[in-house]
Write a protein that holds these residues in place. Sequence first.
Motif, PDB file in Angstrom:
ATOM      1  N   GLU A  45       0.280  -1.309  -0.259  1.00 39.96           N
ATOM      2  CA  GLU A  45       0.122  -0.345  -0.155  1.00 39.96           C
ATOM      3  C   GLU A  45       0.503   1.523  -0.033  1.00 39.96           C
ATOM      4  O   GLU A  45       0.731   2.679  -0.181  1.00 39.96           O
ATOM      5  N   LEU A  46       2.039   1.272   0.558  1.00 43.39           N
ATOM      6  CA  LEU A  46       2.365   2.166   0.599  1.00 43.39           C
ATOM      7  C   LEU A  46       3.697   3.099  -0.273  1.00 43.39           C
ATOM      8  O   LEU A  46       3.129   4.363  -1.116  1.00 43.39           O
ATOM      9  N   PRO A  47       3.959   2.120  -1.897  1.00 39.03           N
ATOM     10  CA  PRO A  47       4.895   3.140  -2.784  1.00 39.03           C
ATOM     11  C   PRO A  47       3.649   3.559  -3.211  1.00 39.03           C
ATOM     12  O   PRO A  47       4.098   5.153  -3.698  1.00 39.03           O
ATOM     13  N   PRO A  48       2.135   3.542  -3.892  1.00 41.95           N
ATOM     14  CA  PRO A  48       2.025   3.817  -4.253  1.00 41.95           C
ATOM     15  C   PRO A  48       1.353   5.832  -3.444  1.00 41.95           C
ATOM     16  O   PRO A  48       0.924   7.199  -3.817  1.00 41.95           O
ATOM     17  N   LEU A  50       3.012   7.193  -1.597  1.00 40.79           N
ATOM     18  CA  LEU A  50       4.150   8.249  -1.464  1.00 40.79           C
ATOM     19  C   LEU A  50       5.255   7.990  -2.669  1.00 40.79           C
ATOM     20  O   LEU A  50       6.409   9.094  -2.761  1.00 40.79           O
ATOM     21  N   ASP A  51       4.213   7.358  -3.518  1.00 41.46           N
ATOM     22  CA  ASP A  51       5.420   7.646  -4.534  1.00 41.46           C
ATOM     23  C   ASP A  51       6.535   8.041  -4.775  1.00 41.46           C
ATOM     24  O   ASP A  51       7.765   8.767  -5.173  1.00 41.46           O
ATOM     25  N   LEU A  52       7.446   6.762  -4.777  1.00 47.65           N
ATOM     26  CA  LEU A  52       8.890   6.169  -4.572  1.00 47.65           C
ATOM     27  C   LEU A  52       9.577   6.697  -5.454  1.00 47.65           C
ATOM     28  O   LEU A  52      10.900   6.561  -5.881  1.00 47.65           O
ATOM     29  N   GLU A  53       9.633   6.774  -7.002  1.00 42.98           N
ATOM     30  CA  GLU A  53       9.682   6.560  -7.922  1.00 42.98           C
ATOM     31  C   GLU A  53      10.684   8.021  -8.215  1.00 42.98           C
ATOM     32  O   GLU A  53      10.367   8.738  -8.050  1.00 42.98           O
ATOM     33  N   ASP A  70       3.608  13.538   3.666  1.00 36.05           N
ATOM     34  CA  ASP A  70       3.332  12.392   3.857  1.00 36.05           C
ATOM     35  C   ASP A  70       4.677  11.314   4.986  1.00 36.05           C
ATOM     36  O   ASP A  70       4.422  10.047   4.955  1.00 36.05           O
ATOM     37  N   VAL A  71       6.017  11.688   4.716  1.00 32.19           N
ATOM     38  CA  VAL A  71       6.825  10.913   4.701  1.00 32.19           C
ATOM     39  C   VAL A  71       6.289  10.949   7.323  1.00 32.19           C
ATOM     40  O   VAL A  71       6.599   9.763   7.589  1.00 32.19           O
TER      41      VAL A  71
END
Length: 515
Positions: A45-48, A50-53, A70-71
Motif C-alpha cells: 500500500e505504501l509505494p503508491p 508515497l510515490d517513491l519513483e 507523508d513521510v
Amino acid sequence: LDDPGLDIAAGEEFLQKVFQILLEEGVRKSMDVTQKVCDWKEPQELPPLLDLELRSDGEGEERLLQRCRDVLRFSVRTGHPRFFNQLFSGLDHHALAGRFLTETLNTSPYTYEVAPVLVLMEEQVLAKLRELVGWSSGDGIFAPGGSISNMLAMNVARFRRFPESRSRGNWDLPRLGLFASQESHYSILKGAALLGIGTDNVHLVRTDKRGKMIPEELEKEIQRVKAEGSEPFFVCATSGTTVLGAFDPLDAIADICALHGLWLHVDAAWGGSALLSPQLRHLLAGIHRSDSVTWNPHKLLMVGLQCSAFLLHDSSVGAPHPEFPPWDASRAPSVILRVPCPSQGLLQRCHGVGASYLFQRDKFYDVSLDTGDKSPQCGRRADGLKLWILWKAVGTQGLGRRVERAFDATRYLLEQVKRREGFQLVMEPEFINLCFWFIPPSLRGQESSLEFWDKLGKVAPAIKEKMIRRGSMMVGYQPHGSHVNFFRQIITNPAVTRQDLDFFLDEIQELGWDL
C-alpha cells in the motif's frame, strides 16, 4: 558560473515551511496521546501513497511539502508516550535542537580545522562519561551504534595483545578465544565474524535464571578453551541485557580477567545511564575495573539516534605503527620547529594510518586535536553535540532524575501487573525491562495442559498485530530460552504518565480478551 547554482532565497523559504511541518506534524503530534502511534499500511500500500519513483525532472514546492507530510504521517511516532517497542523512545526538544545543529553544520569531527567546536565538545563529553565510569584518564570516540562500539573493543583488545595483527592479520596468530554470556548482544558474534576471529571462537558462558553471567562458569570456559589450545584474550560482560535487563557481576568477572590477563569490556549500551543515578549506579559496581565500555546515551537518556560512546581506560602513549607515513622534514616551514611524529594513544595506534591529505603533521595548531584517526571511519557524525546540549539544559542531576523516573514508572507498572488477573510475570525486573505474559480467559486454569504454552506463545503476536493495525501503541515481544513469546515493556520516555501505563494494560486486556 557567474551566479550561484542555488536559489538561496527560495531554499530558505522552503526550509521555513518544512520547519513548521516538523514542529506541527513531527514534534507536537508525536507527543500527543490523542494521536495514533502509527498509521499502519501494508508494504504493497505504501509505494503508491508515497510515490517513491525517482524521475528525470524535479517537483514543485507544494508537492515536496506534501512529501514531507507523508513521510511523517506514515512513519512510526517513536516520540509518542505509548511507544514502548524499543530500548529508545521519546523526544527531547533540547537534544533535537542539537541534532538540527549537527545537520546544519554538516561536518565531520576528524580534524580540528573543519570542526573546532565539535572536536572540543566531543572530548569534553567523553571525559565526563569516563568520569562517571570511575576513570580519571583514558580515551574514547563516538561510534555509529553500540554494535560498532563493541567491535572496536574487540579490535583494540586484539591489537594490544598482538600488535602484529594490525599488519599481518590473523593468519599467524594463535587461535583466539573470546567470552560473553548467553544473554550478550548479537554484535559480539557479528564482530567476531567481521574481524576474522570466527564465530566458533566466541564462547557463550552460562547465565543464571535472571540472565546474569555465572563467574564460575566463565572460569570453567577459560580453562577449557586453554586446554584445547586456544588463547583467550577478551571477555565481554553486559550491564543491562537486551531482553531481561540483567547486569552481570562485574567485580567477580574482573577478578577472573585479572587472574588470566584478559581484556574486560563492559557492554553498558543499555544500562550505562544508571551511572547517573546515585540510587541505581550500584547495578554497575565494579565497572571502573574494566578496560573499555560501550554506552549508548541515545537509549535511556533520550538523546536521539544515534549516540554511542566507546570509552577506553588505557591512557598509554607510544610510537605510531611502523606503517604510519614517514615524516617529510622538507615540507615543514623552516620558521617553526616540528616534532617528527607525536606519540599516540592506543586507539590511534590501533586504527590510525595518518592519511597525509587529512592529518598533516605540519599544521599550525596542536595536531593531537585531529582525533579522526582514532576511528576506523573517515566521515563521522558529530554525535556528541546533541548530548552536550541536553546535558547543558538539564545538568547531571536532571539526567539522573530522568533515569530514576523511568525506573519508578516501571515499578508502578510492575505493581499493576501483579494486581491484574491474566497478567503473569516472567520474572521480577532488576531494571526497566518488564517481561510478562497476558493469559486470555480462554487459557486460564489450563496451565497443566500440554497445549497451554504452545497456545500462549501465539497470544503476544496476535495482540501486537491488533494494536499496530489500530495504531494505539507499540510494545515488543519475543521468545527467550524455554519461554514462549512474552511482552517486554520498556519505559524511557519521561512524557509517559500513570494514565499511559494504565491504558497500556487496559489495551492489552481488551485486545487479547477474545483470543
